[in-house]
Design a protein around this motif. Sequence first.
Motif, short mmCIF file in Angstrom:
data_model
loop_
_atom_site.label_atom_id
_atom_site.label_comp_id
_atom_site.label_asym_id
_atom_site.label_seq_id
_atom_site.Cartn_x
_atom_site.Cartn_y
_atom_site.Cartn_z
N ARG A 1 17.57 133.17 -5.45
CA ARG A 1 18.82 133.61 -4.84
C ARG A 1 19.89 132.54 -4.87
NH1 ARG A 1 18.68 134.82 0.81
NH2 ARG A 1 16.85 133.49 1.04
N ALA B 1 29.36 138.64 7.72
CA ALA B 1 28.24 137.72 7.85
C ALA B 1 27.08 138.41 8.55
CB ALA B 1 28.66 136.49 8.65
N LEU C 1 19.63 130.42 4.13
CA LEU C 1 20.03 130.08 2.77
C LEU C 1 20.64 131.27 2.05
CD1 LEU C 1 16.92 128.00 1.70
CD2 LEU C 1 19.24 127.13 2.06
N GLY C 2 21.70 131.02 1.33
CA GLY C 2 22.30 132.09 0.55
C GLY C 2 23.63 131.64 0.03
N PRO C 3 24.06 132.20 -1.10
CA PRO C 3 25.34 131.77 -1.68
C PRO C 3 26.51 132.07 -0.75
CG PRO C 3 24.10 133.16 -3.21
CD PRO C 3 23.38 133.20 -1.92
N TYR C 4 26.43 133.16 -0.03
CA TYR C 4 27.52 133.47 0.90
C TYR C 4 27.39 132.52 2.07
CZ TYR C 4 30.80 136.19 3.68
OH TYR C 4 31.89 136.59 4.40
N LYS D 1 21.49 143.15 6.68
CA LYS D 1 21.32 144.18 5.65
C LYS D 1 20.93 143.61 4.30
CE LYS D 1 23.57 147.81 7.93
NZ LYS D 1 24.97 148.09 8.29
N VAL D 2 21.27 142.35 4.05
CA VAL D 2 20.95 141.79 2.74
C VAL D 2 19.77 140.83 2.82
CG1 VAL D 2 21.81 140.45 0.79
CG2 VAL D 2 23.30 142.12 1.91
N ARG D 3 19.92 139.80 3.68
CA ARG D 3 18.88 138.77 3.65
C ARG D 3 17.58 139.23 4.32
NH1 ARG D 3 22.38 133.34 4.92
NH2 ARG D 3 23.78 133.59 3.12
N SER E 1 15.17 141.83 -4.96
CA SER E 1 16.55 142.04 -4.55
C SER E 1 16.82 143.49 -4.13
CB SER E 1 17.49 141.63 -5.67
OG SER E 1 17.21 142.38 -6.81
N GLY E 2 15.96 144.41 -4.53
CA GLY E 2 16.23 145.80 -4.18
C GLY E 2 15.60 146.24 -2.87
N VAL E 3 14.98 145.33 -2.17
CA VAL E 3 14.27 145.73 -0.95
C VAL E 3 15.24 146.13 0.16
CG1 VAL E 3 12.73 144.92 0.87
CG2 VAL E 3 12.33 144.22 -1.49
N THR E 4 14.98 147.27 0.76
CA THR E 4 15.79 147.72 1.90
C THR E 4 14.86 148.07 3.05
OG1 THR E 4 15.64 150.00 1.17
CG2 THR E 4 17.53 148.74 0.38
N ASN F 1 26.39 141.61 8.54
CA ASN F 1 25.78 142.50 7.55
C ASN F 1 24.94 141.72 6.56
OD1 ASN F 1 26.56 144.97 8.41
ND2 ASN F 1 28.49 144.98 7.27
N MET F 2 25.45 140.55 6.18
CA MET F 2 24.75 139.74 5.19
C MET F 2 23.36 139.38 5.71
SD MET F 2 25.45 138.76 2.18
CE MET F 2 27.23 138.69 2.00
#
Lengths: 345, 341, 341, 263, 263
Positions: free
Chosen positions: B308, B57, B28-31, B63-65, B196-199, B59-60
């Motif tokens: 999200r 995609a 799930l995600g807007p992208y 690195k993001v999700r 949202s800031g979790v890395t 990376n998304m």
Amino acid sequence: GCANQTAGTLSQEKTPKQTEITFLDQNDRKVTVKAPVKRIVVLQHHSLDILAMLGAQDQVVGVVSKWDSLLGKYITDVFPGIEALPTPGSLEDCNVEEVAKLNPDLVIVAAQFKKEYIQQLENLGIPVMTVTLRGEGKQKEAQNPELANADVAYTRGCEWAVRKLGEVTGKTDKAVKIWDFAVANRTYVEDQLKNMSGDQKVRVFIANENNMTYGSDKYVGCQLERAGAVNVAAAEIKGYKEVSFEKVAQWNPDVIVVQDRYKSVYDSILADAKWQDIKAVRENRVILAPYWTKPWGNPGPDSIALGELWLAYQFYPDQIKRDIVEVKAKEFYKEIYGINFTGTI
Amino acid sequence: MDKKVGNITLGVVLILLPVVLFIASLMLGPYPIGPFDVVKIVLDNFLGTGYVDNPLAENMIWKVRMPRILGAVLVGAALSVAGAVFQGLFRNPLASPYTLGVSNGAGFGAALAILLSSGAGLNVFFVQLSALAFGLISIGITFLLAAKARRSTVTLVLSGMLVGALFSSLVALIKYVADPYEQLPQIVFWLMGTLSGVTYEKLAMILPLYLPAMTVIFLMRWRINILSMGDQEARSYGVDVKKNRTVVILACSVLTALVVSLAGVIGWVGIVIPHLARIIAGHDFRKLVPVSLSLGICYVLLIDDICRNVTAAEIPLGVVTGIIGTPVFIYFIYKGKVRWE
Amino acid sequence: MDKKVGNITLGVVLILLPVVLFIASLMLGPYPIGPFDVVKIVLDNFLGTGYVDNPLAENMIWKVRMPRILGAVLVGAALSVAGAVFQGLFRNPLASPYTLGVSNGAGFGAALAILLSSGAGLNVFFVQLSALAFGLISIGITFLLAAKARRSTVTLVLSGMLVGALFSSLVALIKYVADPYEQLPQIVFWLMGTLSGVTYEKLAMILPLYLPAMTVIFLMRWRINILSMGDQEARSYGVDVKKNRTVVILACSVLTALVVSLAGVIGWVGIVIPHLARIIAGHDFRKLVPVSLSLGICYVLLIDDICRNVTAAEIPLGVVTGIIGTPVFIYFIYKGKVRWE
Amino acid sequence: MGMKLEVRNLTFSYDGSRKIFEDISFQYHSPRVFCILGPNGTGKSTLLRCMINELRAQSGSVFINDAQAGAYNARELARIIAYIPQNHYPAFPFPVLDIVMMGRISRMGYLANPGKMERKIAMEKLEFLQIGHLKDKPYTDISGGERQLVMLASALAQEPDLLILDEPTAHLDFGNQYRFIQLVKRLAANGTGVLMTTHFPDHPLELNSLTAILKDGKMIGIGNSEELLTDRNLTDLYNIRVSVESVGRKRICVPGGFHEECI
Amino acid sequence: MGMKLEVRNLTFSYDGSRKIFEDISFQYHSPRVFCILGPNGTGKSTLLRCMINELRAQSGSVFINDAQAGAYNARELARIIAYIPQNHYPAFPFPVLDIVMMGRISRMGYLANPGKMERKIAMEKLEFLQIGHLKDKPYTDISGGERQLVMLASALAQEPDLLILDEPTAHLDFGNQYRFIQLVKRLAANGTGVLMTTHFPDHPLELNSLTAILKDGKMIGIGNSEELLTDRNLTDLYNIRVSVESVGRKRICVPGGFHEECI
Ligand SMILES: Nc1ncnc2c1ncn2[C@@H]1O[C@H](COP(=O)(O)OP(=O)(O)OP(=O)(O)O)[C@@H](O)[C@H]1O
Ligand SMILES: Nc1ncnc2c1ncn2[C@@H]1O[C@H](COP(=O)(O)OP(=O)(O)OP(=O)(O)O)[C@@H](O)[C@H]1O
Ligand SMILES: [Mg+2]
Ligand SMILES: [Mg+2]
């Protein structure tokens, strides 16, 4: 299907005019973009305003949420079609995926934008540029509430923002024109008021909602100084703080300035019995600053070009004539925004 | 339905649900990335098929999700487990992981770090480290205070509350002196809590303490039962109350400080999920801890998915937690299922 | 010292202290008015001597200081008394006037009113009224929820907590949609709590409910003792638990909603002052209520004097409450004076 | 004067399925003493809590002075009946005197605080039970037996028509038990009824009370203690050999008969 | 096997001024039964709590197997002594079986959960006390006597050398009291000591135990029950006439002598 298509657009080479430029942004982060950029997401409202001045509206593909209240209704006049743009983030944060979906070449963010998002956007290969509207001087002098230094910092910061935004959008000439206009107006005010001594200066109090006022290190303080006034709160207060009525009574200011978005504060000062013995109220010098003068915490070209001028006219109508203000305002709106000036002076 | 069979079904559901939600969240995600592409990208990473369709995609996902979803898992697990343990240990339905003031301590640490950093030099790890450090310091002070006074649980809870109040005043002080345009929003934003800031780096920073703390709580479940009987009772059963209680509270506090340092002060999960878990599992920590864990993970994953995906700009977690969670809880209160004594 | 004599001395001190502080507060302020002038101005008003030295000074006393100080008195009294009663009634040292979610309800009311007002038309009375209304609505919902489920005190407390959580999410939602420059700061500011906005009109708006509610609590002190023994015990003494508890909780909640609508969400007072009062007065509400009242008034007056006088810019109440109050409380915890069970 | 308690076809269950007792009926007129005997877990406490309307029975009803128990509000009921539960979990460390004064609430004005008069009555009850010295002690910090006497004083302060007491002697010492029984006699003589559960058949025998035996969810006997409490009945009731012996004028129950027996 | 408990010159006060008891000394070797008698509020429970190191005495000391009681940690102590307080305030509605299994903790690994073996032992203890049917009930929702048996099962599950029981029969019915006394005999015979307080002189007489009498802060007598519990001593102790009568092989204490007496 969708994913492939997105990738396709990304990897596709743009028009050959683009050249890669690298610079430090206002948070000293290295930014590399291919200028002129085609698709910008603007999450910082001053920058959005400056881009409208630059005539770069077409390059903006996403804007900061609540842009309407951050900037005021005029923005829809100078940026037609802004209502239709997506709002993938605010001053502090964004939805990274929504930003990515817009395929931007550059994202412009504010000083308070969270660093983690910058990191994530860069991980996705999207350049991010921070605009704070303060020059480097700001960091070193942050603890020093001297107005002169803040003035330099805001001036440099605003200049940098105008020129850099001009550069990345390929509107360098317009940027020069905007800044020259601002400097010229500022110099005019300076010249008109240069013979004034310290004790002649009007003592001004800025009233905001919730008894808040601007102290020493905000741009509005510089704006007042530039307009030949003394901010009564500047000596004792730094930043944006609440002051009690007793303090105001003790300062007993000559003039009270209220921004027109706080009309209710203006009304209550005029109506409330306890205010009636304050000098500014007694002498009928409570003034409402119109939107186009932008007496804000951070400067825009128009607050330098028009705001300082207007305030000086309010404080010293003998030195600065109303006509001049009107001419300059109309000129600014026509020449820079390309629309007619509809405000009142 | 046979009770035993019911229990097993429940167990399976409680194990599967978080797993399913985890996978769904990745998709799930807007992208827009199709579910198959997600699977491809994930498999590619493990099998090294070399088949990279779309680097953005990829990376998304990675690195993001992924870090964000992992963060949701850790936060949900820690807050709900710590909340369940505190409620039982303090025999107080109002207790939460934040009762002992850890969140205020951590909040102070973060605010201080933000204040001390100049705008350009703000280092997110410094903020996280400072949050963690002050979270632990606040617990230390609480224990010190309580140890000097009578050592009862109530004194401990009151000391914690007090230390929390002190730190929250200090946070207010920092907010007061902070730059209203640059630092203040950062502080407020941090305190509100967000995933949202979790890395990966942040996750890596907390795991070395997180896993042992969680393990300790898991292993001590039966002891926590006995501790929840009361100090005298536990002691006469042969449990060193002071030592065991300290270990359990420390473990919970460390977990709390860790996730607060990771994702800020996320409300609701630590107080309401344990109550829901108690409806399902009763008061026995052998069941209550895993059930809380599972529900906590599911809940935070779900909430974060909503944050999200629903609108273009992210909805703050605090908005969704209450609005989604309340009807569920109302239902159970209505049904008279929420029992305490 | 003889115990009886000690008790009388204490009584006298607890009556005189708020009075002395009240008068002192009138004399303190950044705008310089000598103590004698203050006395003159006050006397002038009552005796009509017609002797007006300085109209600004007179305005300062009557229009600026007096309403604010009266506000401090009402807030301090209400929060500390309501806190003491809730802690006893719920037998929970973590309880506070805000436990049942009144503050969140009122906060939502205020936020909603601010959101609905256009910038120019913001009417402070509308905000206050809306805050009060939603404070009372939240209590109504809590009672409704609890009544539908088992009617125990714990259910009530949990329902209140839940309703509070819901409203706090709704507040977050309003903050999220509010105008960031005009409405959001108003909302945040309102929620933080301040006495600087108190006017006679606002005071007049709350008094008609405030005085009866406070009187009810005062008169029911002995009954609250019996209620605090537990539901079954109280019932067998002949106390209609449901009715009496409802009246007491309603009175406390109304007080809370009133002062929150007046001055926003002021923390600390309602949870820590009752604990201090308990150290002095024990658990007997016949003593505990007046002692809480006196301490609450003194504390808020003191805090507000500091906020008004120490620096040019006002210090937010939340900063001072914790930083001043904590050392006192730490001292008592340290001395082992804080006992609960 | 004197009050009437009537239980008609009372059936109770906590969970809706297992019946604790079924179809129990009896009539009782104060001020006679009424003792209820029965093994552990047989439902004695439950029955008492139904009588004071704390638990709602599944079917059947309780009548107090010919009106349904449910028709009384708490205040009215407390003026007629004082009840002391088997176990009491103390909350706050109120002084003993306050606890006894709490008994007066149903006779005080709705918004009144206790005054001289309540103090005097409470002190009387404490002195009467020879625990006047405890008056200022927190009632959380006294011994189990002392607490039981304090609760009794509190119930006496209520000045009810009927005392319902659940195992009132459980923590009393040998002397206080004896004194308690004497007190019950005196109360009855002065017009106050006492309905109590007890595990000692000696008590009803000594009191010569109306006695009921509860077992396996039934009231298997009700009548005069002398007639009801026979060797045989008691042996059936408790599943151990019991013999009722005469010692002087007294009748005493001896467990295990004369021979050792295995558990 | 067998353990030794020694109390030397023990003086205790809750508030630092009023002494509950003073200068108490005795020695006790398990597995003999040891009963402590004394009027309400005399300090029996306080003494027990000193022995298990829950209260700290003002002066004097308690030795367990020749080491100071304070030298044992909770786990070590729990393997030697199991203690049941006079009043227990239940917290959460744990099932009865869990409560009994909790008794096993001092014999389990630090991080272990109870397994088959603990379950088995707990079940055994419940069956042994004939309350196996209660195993799944929440222990908050059982009768007073049932709860007392459950606590006893839990203490038995601890498999200690010595059981310290504070009024263990207070809520037991007549039959269970008798069975309890038989159980104590059996425990003693199998090597487990029992130290208990009781309000019934019949108990030490029946158990033929070592007996101590506590009164007015002093231990005014210690010795064999037969010798110690005379008419005269008991009359002094409880302030009522007491006569010890023989009924068959048994000796029974009868309060109030043969004549009515005023309270
Ligand atoms: N709150 C409750 N919920 C469910 N069952 C209960 C509850 N209280 C008691 N019981 C059960 O109901 C039965 C009767 O309990 P009750 O307390 O009335 O017995 P009792 O005759 O007073 O026993 P005792 O002599 O031990 O006091 C018992 O089997 C007990 O386990
Ligand atoms: N926590 C406490 N704080 C202060 N005093 C106490 C406390 N507990 C008991 N006391 C007092 O100490 C004395 C002894 O109490 P204790 O409970 O040891 O008596 P006991 O012999 O066990 O009596 P009982 O037979 O009634 O159980 C009593 O006078 C009691 O009032
Ligand atoms: Mg019972
Ligand atoms: Mg005792």
